[in-house]
Design an enzyme around this catalytic site. Structure first.
Site, PDB file in Angstrom:
ATOM      1  N   ARG A 277       0.529  -1.222  -0.119  1.00  0.00           N
ATOM      2  CA  ARG A 277      -0.119   0.151  -0.084  1.00  0.00           C
ATOM      3  C   ARG A 277       0.890   1.359  -0.028  1.00  0.00           C
ATOM      4  O   ARG A 277       1.974   1.225   0.244  1.00  0.00           O
ATOM      5  CB  ARG A 277      -1.109   0.080   1.196  1.00  0.00           C
ATOM      6  CG  ARG A 277      -1.852  -1.286   1.345  1.00  0.00           C
ATOM      7  CD  ARG A 277      -2.549  -1.312   2.709  1.00  0.00           C
ATOM      8  NE  ARG A 277      -3.461  -0.165   2.739  1.00  0.00           N
ATOM      9  CZ  ARG A 277      -4.077   0.173   3.709  1.00  0.00           C
ATOM     10  NH1 ARG A 277      -4.093  -0.665   5.011  1.00  0.00           N
ATOM     11  NH2 ARG A 277      -4.943   1.063   3.952  1.00  0.00           N
TER      12      ARG A 277
ATOM     13  N   VAL B  37       8.834  -6.601  10.167  1.00  0.00           N
ATOM     14  CA  VAL B  37      10.120  -6.205   9.939  1.00  0.00           C
ATOM     15  C   VAL B  37      10.514  -5.704  11.292  1.00  0.00           C
ATOM     16  O   VAL B  37      11.846  -5.594  11.359  1.00  0.00           O
ATOM     17  CB  VAL B  37      10.288  -5.067   9.073  1.00  0.00           C
ATOM     18  CG1 VAL B  37       9.757  -5.661   7.831  1.00  0.00           C
ATOM     19  CG2 VAL B  37       9.312  -3.683   9.453  1.00  0.00           C
TER      20      VAL B  37
ATOM     21  N   ASN C 165      10.679   0.646   4.077  1.00  0.00           N
ATOM     22  CA  ASN C 165       9.446   1.666   4.073  1.00  0.00           C
ATOM     23  C   ASN C 165       8.531   1.415   5.170  1.00  0.00           C
ATOM     24  O   ASN C 165       7.930   2.043   5.746  1.00  0.00           O
ATOM     25  CB  ASN C 165       8.756   1.329   2.517  1.00  0.00           C
ATOM     26  CG  ASN C 165       7.495   1.756   2.592  1.00  0.00           C
ATOM     27  OD1 ASN C 165       7.443   3.064   2.605  1.00  0.00           O
ATOM     28  ND2 ASN C 165       6.358   1.127   2.560  1.00  0.00           N
TER      29      ASN C 165
ATOM     30  N   TYR D   8       3.264  13.696  17.073  1.00  0.00           N
ATOM     31  CA  TYR D   8       4.072  12.960  16.238  1.00  0.00           C
ATOM     32  C   TYR D   8       5.427  12.721  16.958  1.00  0.00           C
ATOM     33  O   TYR D   8       6.547  12.223  16.315  1.00  0.00           O
ATOM     34  CB  TYR D   8       4.548  13.712  14.807  1.00  0.00           C
ATOM     35  CG  TYR D   8       5.078  12.826  13.509  1.00  0.00           C
ATOM     36  CD1 TYR D   8       4.087  12.238  12.845  1.00  0.00           C
ATOM     37  CD2 TYR D   8       6.351  12.972  13.196  1.00  0.00           C
ATOM     38  CE1 TYR D   8       4.622  11.508  11.880  1.00  0.00           C
ATOM     39  CE2 TYR D   8       6.893  12.141  12.183  1.00  0.00           C
ATOM     40  CZ  TYR D   8       5.869  11.344  11.295  1.00  0.00           C
ATOM     41  OH  TYR D   8       6.205  10.547  10.260  1.00  0.00           O
TER      42      TYR D   8
ATOM     43  N   LYS E 232      12.272   8.442  13.375  1.00  0.00           N
ATOM     44  CA  LYS E 232      12.900   8.715  12.294  1.00  0.00           C
ATOM     45  C   LYS E 232      13.946   9.477  12.249  1.00  0.00           C
ATOM     46  O   LYS E 232      14.918   9.289  11.310  1.00  0.00           O
ATOM     47  CB  LYS E 232      11.710   9.624  11.389  1.00  0.00           C
ATOM     48  CG  LYS E 232      10.294   8.970  11.225  1.00  0.00           C
ATOM     49  CD  LYS E 232      10.583   7.746   9.944  1.00  0.00           C
ATOM     50  CE  LYS E 232       9.378   7.427   9.695  1.00  0.00           C
ATOM     51  NZ  LYS E 232       9.516   6.051   8.539  1.00  0.00           N
TER      52      LYS E 232
ATOM     53  N   THR F 270      -1.964  10.006   1.305  1.00  0.00           N
ATOM     54  CA  THR F 270      -1.945   8.391   1.345  1.00  0.00           C
ATOM     55  C   THR F 270      -3.078   7.947   2.326  1.00  0.00           C
ATOM     56  O   THR F 270      -3.234   8.882   2.992  1.00  0.00           O
ATOM     57  CB  THR F 270      -0.570   7.496   1.631  1.00  0.00           C
ATOM     58  OG1 THR F 270      -0.284   7.871   3.185  1.00  0.00           O
ATOM     59  CG2 THR F 270       0.550   7.920   0.908  1.00  0.00           C
TER      60      THR F 270
END
Length: 264
Positions: A30, A79, A105, A165, A172, A203
């Site tokens: 996706r 993962v 990803n 976030y 990140k 997305t």
């Protein structure tokens, strides 16, 4: 007139600049992962698609790529879990002898203020978004030769404070730091490790942000290149880093944000 085999091969190489290469894309069913997998397949890559929940979407992509003449394989794995990544590579090696490109990803996290977070949330973000890259690199590097590429997907939250976030942004930032260390360690073997950091991308994942409309409006107002990004914009940047011409780009984070980050 007799055909020229050399000219024909050269023409095919031009049309398919990554022909003969094998790519592993995590979270490939996706969003950005799907766009990256498609871009690499259309550039000539055989593709291993890792997914976790989206089995039907992954198998549909495999069928799509096989119709292009590519080899394609969908493998379910988490993962962030070493045993699951071991299983992923065990299955991959049954079908492919080597890897040329790895795109890390797959991502996850919790959209809440830092003051509401727990250790469980921290581990969730860090293990899926940062630790996974190391797991993949450890298992992929022995299958890769000179010219191999490992590319991680990051976000502007690694360097900017964004509402709700905090832990994802921290993961990140850790991811980008790890990219630099892996680039240094794997560079002598001819492998290149880089990151692509995207701005606001349209997305399904974006719909989960409680402040989605505010994010989109802010990005559109401050981005000199126009509207929000598409997954294909990000996939194009990943593709560029896979090309032979990017052979001396290593340990770099490539921003794909239409100029948002330079706008104050």
């Amino acid at each position: 007139m007799a055909s020229n085999p050399t000219a024909k091969a050269s023409s095919q190489a031009t049309a398919l600049p990554l022909a003969g290469r094998t790519a592993l894309v995590t979270g490939a069913a996706r969003g950005i992962g799907r766009a990256v997998a498609r871009k690499l397949a259309h550039a000539g890559c055989d593709v291993v698609l890792n997914y976790y929940n989206s089995h039907e979407e992954a198998e549909a992509l495999c069928a799509e790529f096989k119709a292009l003449g590519r080899r394609a394989l969908a493998i379910k794995a988490s993962v962030s879990q070493p045993d699951s990544v071991d299983d992923l590579f065990s299955e991959l090696r049954k079908h492919f002898e080597r890897l040329d490109i790895v795109v890390s990803n797959a991502a996850s996290g919790v959209l809440k203020p830092a003051m509401d977070m727990t250790l469980k949330h921290w581990r969730w973000c860090m293990e899926t978004n940062a630790f996974a890259l190391n797991l993949l690199a450890q298992r992929a590097a022995p299958m890769m030769g000179p010219g191999g590429r490992i590319i991680a997907l990051s976000s502007l939250g690694s360097v900017r404070a964004m509402p709700n976030y905090a832990f994802i942004g921290a993961s990140k930032a850790a991811l980008e730091s790890l990219v630099r260390s892996l680039a240094q360690e794997l560079g002598p073997a001819g492998l290149r490790v880089n990151a692509v950091s995207a701005g606001v991308v349209e997305t399904d994942a974006l719909s989960h942000f409680p402040n989605r409309e505010e994010l989109v409006a802010s990005f559109q107002a401050r981005c000199p290149s126009g509207p929000v990004l598409t997954p294909e914009d990000v996939a194009g940047a990943v593709y560029l880093l896979c090309l032979p011409e990017a052979g001396m780009i290593n340990g770099h984070t490539l921003f794909v944000d239409g100029g948002f980050a330079i706008s104050g």
